[in-house]
Design a protein around this motif. Structure first.
Motif, mmCIF file in Angstrom:
data_model
loop_
_atom_site.group_PDB
_atom_site.id
_atom_site.type_symbol
_atom_site.label_atom_id
_atom_site.label_comp_id
_atom_site.label_asym_id
_atom_site.label_seq_id
_atom_site.Cartn_x
_atom_site.Cartn_y
_atom_site.Cartn_z
ATOM 1 N N ARG A 85 0.682 -1.026 0.015
ATOM 2 C CA ARG A 85 -0.038 -0.013 -0.066
ATOM 3 C C ARG A 85 0.790 1.229 0.045
ATOM 4 O O ARG A 85 1.506 1.856 1.069
ATOM 5 C CB ARG A 85 -1.098 0.084 1.274
ATOM 6 C CG ARG A 85 -1.652 -1.258 1.152
ATOM 7 C CD ARG A 85 -2.906 -0.998 2.568
ATOM 8 N NE ARG A 85 -3.557 0.083 2.195
ATOM 9 C CZ ARG A 85 -4.366 0.750 3.490
ATOM 10 N NH1 ARG A 85 -3.893 0.234 4.622
ATOM 11 N NH2 ARG A 85 -5.072 1.682 2.923
ATOM 12 N N LYS A 86 1.074 1.813 -1.269
ATOM 13 C CA LYS A 86 1.921 2.966 -1.312
ATOM 14 C C LYS A 86 1.065 4.322 -1.524
ATOM 15 O O LYS A 86 0.105 4.121 -1.998
ATOM 16 C CB LYS A 86 2.831 2.710 -2.470
ATOM 17 C CG LYS A 86 3.789 1.684 -2.269
ATOM 18 C CD LYS A 86 4.822 1.610 -3.502
ATOM 19 C CE LYS A 86 6.003 0.385 -3.234
ATOM 20 N NZ LYS A 86 6.728 0.435 -4.481
ATOM 21 N N ALA A 87 1.706 5.236 -0.953
ATOM 22 C CA ALA A 87 0.748 6.547 -1.203
ATOM 23 C C ALA A 87 0.855 6.890 -2.681
ATOM 24 O O ALA A 87 1.864 6.565 -3.454
ATOM 25 C CB ALA A 87 1.733 7.555 -0.280
ATOM 26 N N SER A 88 -0.254 7.603 -3.307
ATOM 27 C CA SER A 88 -0.121 8.000 -4.482
ATOM 28 C C SER A 88 0.705 9.207 -4.624
ATOM 29 O O SER A 88 0.890 9.947 -3.554
ATOM 30 C CB SER A 88 -1.430 8.663 -4.806
ATOM 31 O OG SER A 88 -2.466 7.492 -4.764
ATOM 32 N N ALA A 89 1.254 9.764 -5.829
ATOM 33 C CA ALA A 89 2.266 10.678 -6.062
ATOM 34 C C ALA A 89 1.754 11.859 -6.455
ATOM 35 O O ALA A 89 0.853 11.914 -7.279
ATOM 36 C CB ALA A 89 3.105 10.114 -6.990
ATOM 37 N N ALA A 90 1.792 12.883 -5.701
ATOM 38 C CA ALA A 90 1.325 14.187 -5.870
ATOM 39 C C ALA A 90 2.273 14.848 -6.964
ATOM 40 O O ALA A 90 2.900 15.900 -6.642
ATOM 41 C CB ALA A 90 1.310 15.180 -4.535
ATOM 42 N N VAL A 91 2.133 14.519 -8.357
ATOM 43 C CA VAL A 91 2.667 14.908 -9.382
ATOM 44 C C VAL A 91 1.965 16.282 -9.613
ATOM 45 O O VAL A 91 1.065 16.537 -9.132
ATOM 46 C CB VAL A 91 2.892 14.086 -10.649
ATOM 47 C CG1 VAL A 91 3.780 12.977 -10.464
ATOM 48 C CG2 VAL A 91 1.193 13.668 -10.830
ATOM 49 N N PRO A 92 2.704 17.211 -10.469
ATOM 50 C CA PRO A 92 1.921 18.413 -10.711
ATOM 51 C C PRO A 92 0.346 18.459 -11.182
ATOM 52 O O PRO A 92 -0.580 19.339 -10.691
ATOM 53 C CB PRO A 92 2.644 19.056 -11.788
ATOM 54 C CG PRO A 92 4.268 18.452 -11.462
ATOM 55 C CD PRO A 92 4.002 17.195 -10.982
ATOM 56 N N ARG A 93 0.192 17.786 -11.912
ATOM 57 C CA ARG A 93 -1.212 17.190 -12.432
ATOM 58 C C ARG A 93 -2.252 17.222 -11.184
ATOM 59 O O ARG A 93 -3.214 17.805 -11.210
ATOM 60 C CB ARG A 93 -1.461 16.119 -13.180
ATOM 61 C CG ARG A 93 -2.925 15.774 -13.595
ATOM 62 C CD ARG A 93 -2.803 14.664 -14.760
ATOM 63 N NE ARG A 93 -2.497 13.421 -14.045
ATOM 64 C CZ ARG A 93 -1.096 12.777 -14.371
ATOM 65 N NH1 ARG A 93 -0.524 13.506 -15.001
ATOM 66 N NH2 ARG A 93 -1.231 11.636 -13.528
ATOM 67 N N ALA A 94 -1.941 16.196 -10.202
ATOM 68 C CA ALA A 94 -2.503 16.113 -9.030
ATOM 69 C C ALA A 94 -2.436 17.232 -7.952
ATOM 70 O O ALA A 94 -3.520 17.569 -7.311
ATOM 71 C CB ALA A 94 -2.211 14.693 -8.456
ATOM 72 N N LEU A 95 -1.332 17.910 -7.877
ATOM 73 C CA LEU A 95 -1.028 18.878 -7.003
ATOM 74 C C LEU A 95 -1.991 20.086 -7.390
ATOM 75 O O LEU A 95 -2.373 20.946 -6.511
ATOM 76 C CB LEU A 95 0.319 19.275 -7.032
ATOM 77 C CG LEU A 95 0.878 20.038 -5.770
ATOM 78 C CD1 LEU A 95 0.569 19.156 -4.433
ATOM 79 C CD2 LEU A 95 2.240 20.040 -5.841
ATOM 80 N N ARG A 96 -2.212 20.518 -8.802
ATOM 81 C CA ARG A 96 -3.133 21.421 -9.235
ATOM 82 C C ARG A 96 -4.587 21.093 -8.580
ATOM 83 O O ARG A 96 -5.148 22.185 -8.315
ATOM 84 C CB ARG A 96 -3.169 21.644 -10.572
ATOM 85 C CG ARG A 96 -1.885 22.439 -11.267
ATOM 86 C CD ARG A 96 -2.109 22.539 -12.577
ATOM 87 N NE ARG A 96 -2.028 21.421 -13.506
ATOM 88 C CZ ARG A 96 -0.689 20.938 -13.963
ATOM 89 N NH1 ARG A 96 0.475 21.812 -13.586
ATOM 90 N NH2 ARG A 96 -0.609 20.170 -14.713
#
Length: 323
Positions: free
Chosen positions: A106-117
């Protein structure tokens, strides 16, 4: 040892004590390798009393690590865990073959720029808590920060660059016991610029009279900064108002819920997001490791890179083979 790890190990040790008690075993210094194997078998076959489900392999691994950590702290030799680890490997393989949900990490989802926006878009910039949460998200991602890294930042550890390039932040990486200055340049988009978000939050702190001390403080729904938390007539929480590491994770989870983002969102999403975004942009692995202060040869970092590379035309060997 980070407080969250200490708490987890304490729970694991209590589980071991409860298992040892009816068997007349002494968990501290009195376990044999065979005892440890028997306990591991117990953990892989008996559901948790709290959840009613089998423990995941990673959770059982944490139990075994707790045994080593407690003995090391007490300056006693830990029982040989080779056999117990083999039992755990067999358990992990069995779950994988059965397609059991517990087999998948169970890994945390990555807050890449698309998600961060999307995460920052649900933080109201007209509210104190919205300004703080945007700063946590953007600065945390750009620093590749763990929650413990963020809450340790003080006002004296953030400096505005005199040449107007951005801000410099002194980060203490608690896990590797290392101090390092990180340069955070202005972003291309004002809404997701970590420098603008940080300056906006510091301005609010200044106006509220918080000109020194921790940067990330508690904020209640009324906008009160560093408010007191009372429980049963007693004040609890950090007296300076400093956020806890759990509260940082809550900030990310709440934003993900409001943004209706699928996945598993935690404070570690920020650290994972930096790795994936930087690698997708062509950053060198060594530079990424230095920026995030990963230990040399970190398996954690390599794991993040593997995930970032699966669709990269340069690193996926299936592109261009003629299929």
């Amino acid at each position: 040892m980070p407080p969250s790890t200490r708490r987890a190990y304490k729970t694991c040790w209590r589980n071991l004590e409860a298992w040892c008690r009816p068997r007349g075993l002494e968990p501290f210094g009195g376990l044999t390798p065979s005892d440890l194997i028997e306990w591991t078998v117990h953990l892989t076959t008996v559901p948790s009393q709290r959840t009613g489900e089998l423990l995941s392999p990673s959770h059982i691994g944490k139990h075994l690590s707790a045994v080593t950590a407690y003995h090391r702290a007490g300056q006693l030799p830990a029982p040989d865990g080779y056999g117990a680890r083999k039992i755990l490997e067999s358990y992990e393989q069995r779950l994988a073959l059965e397609n059991h949900p517990k087999a998948t990490p169970r890994k945390a989802s990555a807050a890449v720029p698309r998600a961060l926006r999307k995460l920052t878009a649900v933080c109201d910039p007209a509210t104190t808590i919205g300004v703080r949460d945007r700063c946590i998200q953007l600065l945390g991602m750009c620093l590749a920060a763990r929650a413990s890294d963020l809450v340790a930042i003080g006002r004296d550890r953030i400096r505005v660059d005199p040449d107007g390039r951005g801000i410099a932040v002194l980060v203490y990486r608690r896990k590797v016991k290392k101090w390092a200055w990180k340069g955070i340049p202005y972003g291309s988009h004002p809404d997701t610029c970590p420098v603008r978000a940080t300056i906006a939050w510091l301005d609010l702190l200044d106006k509220a009279g918080f000109t020194e001390g921790p940067v990330f403080l508690r904020v209640d729904r009324h906008g009160n900064i560093a408010h007191k938390i009372m429980r049963k007539g007693r004040e609890v929480g950090d007296p300076t108002g400093r956020l806890s590491t759990e509260a940082v994770s809550d900030v990310i989870e709440r934003a993900a819920d409001r943004a209706d983002l699928p996945g598993r969102w935690r404070s570690h999403s920020l650290r994972r997001g930096l790795v994936n975004a930087a690698r997708a942009n062509g950053a060198d692995l060594v530079d990424i490791g230095r920026h995030g202060d990963w230990a040399d040869g970190s398996k954690e970092l390599i794991g993040y890179i593997d995930e970032a590379d699966i669709w990269d035309t340069e690193h996926n060997v299936l592109y261009g083979i003629g299929l």
